[in-house]
Design an enzyme around this catalytic site. Structure first.
Site, short mmCIF file in Angstrom:
data_model
loop_
_atom_site.label_atom_id
_atom_site.label_comp_id
_atom_site.label_asym_id
_atom_site.label_seq_id
_atom_site.Cartn_x
_atom_site.Cartn_y
_atom_site.Cartn_z
CB CYS A 78 -16.91 19.64 32.96
SG CYS A 78 -16.05 20.98 33.90
CB CYS A 89 -16.73 19.25 36.61
SG CYS A 89 -17.73 20.69 35.89
#
Length: 145
Positions: free
Chosen positions: A69, A72
């Protein structure tokens, strides 16, 4: 008599009792003698997450994330910086939903990154999307009683 708080050691998972007024004095674990606060988020899996939720008397902020991600990855250093700003009044943890999917399923995580704030053994707030360190600090402080 002073209030004692239960804290789960981020290293050996032992439950420690620490007088509230000693939180800011860099307490060590009674079992493994490692620091109870490191200024960094604690990596959690399914069992350690549940242990921290159930046995930590200070609020717990968990970042549900995955290594693939992009947002993230961008938020990871910000979350780490927030840990250094919020400890010892708060414990910060990270759950890799790729390696440990069960906690994400259990808590209904539908997008990542998602921050979930636990207090007194239950979820009290959540926020999806990447945030900067100061945003994280403000968000948490506005929700912790």
């Amino acid at each position: 008599m002073s209030e004692s708080l239960h804290l789960v050691c981020p290293h050996c998972q032992a439950i420690n009792r620490v007088p509230a007024e000693r939180l800011s004095h860099a307490p060590n674990c009674g079992q493994c003698h490692q620091p109870l606060f490191t200024g960094h988020p604690v990596e959690l899996d399914e069992s350690t997450l549940e242990r921290h939720i159930a046995h930590t008397d200070i609020p717990l902020l968990v970042d549900f994330w995955a290594p693939w991600c992009g947002p993230c990855k961008m938020m990871a250093p910000q979350f780490a910086q927030a840990a250094s700003l919020l400890e010892p009044g708060l414990r910060l943890g990270k759950v890799d939903t790729e390696a440990h999917p069960a906690p994400g399923n259990r808590y209904g995580i539908r997008s990542i990154p998602t921050l979930v704030l636990f207090q007194n053994g239950r979820e009290v707030a959540r926020q999806a999307g990447a945030m900067g360190a100061q945003e994280i600090v403000r968000w948490v402080r506005s929700r912790v009683s």
